[in-house]
Enzyme design. Sequence first.
Site, PDB file in Angstrom:
ATOM      1  N   GLU A 227       0.794  -1.228   0.000  1.00 11.33           N
ATOM      2  CA  GLU A 227       0.000   0.000   0.000  1.00 11.33           C
ATOM      3  C   GLU A 227       0.833   1.287   0.000  1.00 11.33           C
ATOM      4  OE1 GLU A 227      -4.028  -1.877   1.985  1.00 11.33           O
ATOM      5  OE2 GLU A 227      -2.858  -0.461   3.190  1.00 11.33           O
ATOM      6  N   GLU A 346      -6.567  -7.986  -1.243  1.00  9.71           N
ATOM      7  CA  GLU A 346      -7.057  -7.779   0.126  1.00  9.71           C
ATOM      8  C   GLU A 346      -8.528  -7.406   0.043  1.00  9.71           C
ATOM      9  OE1 GLU A 346      -5.048  -5.015   2.648  1.00  9.71           O
ATOM     10  OE2 GLU A 346      -3.042  -5.792   2.243  1.00  9.71           O
TER      11      GLU A 346
END
Length: 456
Positions: A227, A346
Amino acid sequence: AGARMGRGVRRPGAALLAAAAAACGAVAAAQSLQPPGFVGVRGTQFFLPGPGGVPEEVILTGANAYQLVELAARGAREQATTVMDEAADLGLNSLRLFASPPPMYGPLWKVDSSGEVTLNENAARALDFIIAEAGERGLRVLLSLENYWNVRKNTRARAGITAMVHAASKDPEGPGGDYEREDFYTDPVARRIYRDYVRELLTRTNTVTGVTYRDDPTIFAWELLNEPRCEYCPDSDIADWVNEMAAYVKSLDPNHLVTPGVEGFYSAESSPDMLYVNPSYTSGKDWSHITGQDFNLLHKSDDIDFTTIHIWPDNWERTDPEFQEQWIRVHAADSEKLGKPMLVSEFGKDLEEGTLRDRENVLSAAYETIEEDMKAGGAIAGSMFWNLYFDPLRDGYGVSLSDSSHGDTLDIIEEHADFAPTSAGLDAGGAGGGAPPEDAADNFAAFLELDGQNRG
């Protein structure tokens, strides 16, 4: 575990791909470009060279299991293997892991006073063990090399890129004591530390299997950073970093796939016409537009092999089902335009923000959208829910193996695995061929010694 039987549907593109390869004589080329056992990319599909070199599609059905390396590091190796056994029993063929153990044990890497980067051997041996055991069970591993998030932010220590920039600040050529986390992407010393760490890991020989990491087909791909964000930075900060590091990884290891590790935001700078897709759009806030992350820009490089998205409906305050469906479909369409497979790497539901039934509905809806794209021959080539868990539940998103009330959730996951019952081409036994794991001799006290290296 062997290939699971069920309502498995292989997308129509798989047969067409194999037929086209044979018809145009591309088999030899596929063999020469992709070493045996390593997953490759052809168009928007993952593949393995099959019998006679004919490419066989690989669909990843997996889970995040970030806890595994930590469990091994603290001596709870039986718990770690239990999670992997359950993953295989569910019909999953892949796991997403973080290379650096989370909070307590410090990062996988360390920097000495001369600036030399080496691996923390105790932490590295824990990772060795997990990679070996995953291979024994036929589980491919997507390994995230570092983390944007400082998971130790409420302690006196540091983790993720904050720890790396802190280490760079000790160098006379580094960013200095008034550094910011965002210096990670642009500071030459921080970039050098990351490269040196990557080299140390990729050239490491696994102490359990005897296989060098860059030669291990158990590892499906390298994720450069979990991320990556750089708030209010120009998009070029992350993009230049991704392009440099992806090329560097490929120079060390041409066998494995590479992906940046992004959530999937579109930026106001690079994709102003796509902001309607972002989670903060309906609220009128701009946080998801100014992360320095742009989905299309960060996946353009030829050294990037596939795209990823994450979905955090509760964290992003977008729990409406329409958002999740649109987030998946729009990114799948953009991945198709890029000509690359997409992994939904995710997604889940926080039980602190809803009930078990709410989570079951979220997972079912996500899998339904993913399966529809697969059946239509789209770009989605796999998914990994967040996350498979063993300890008494400390993570609201965790699907717990120690809580019987989570059984219905596990059934939903197993049904999706039945939808795409591919083995990911990794026979049980893995790269190590049954090499015995070492005893868990590295005890808790030894790992606590690592705790001090990022303090102060």
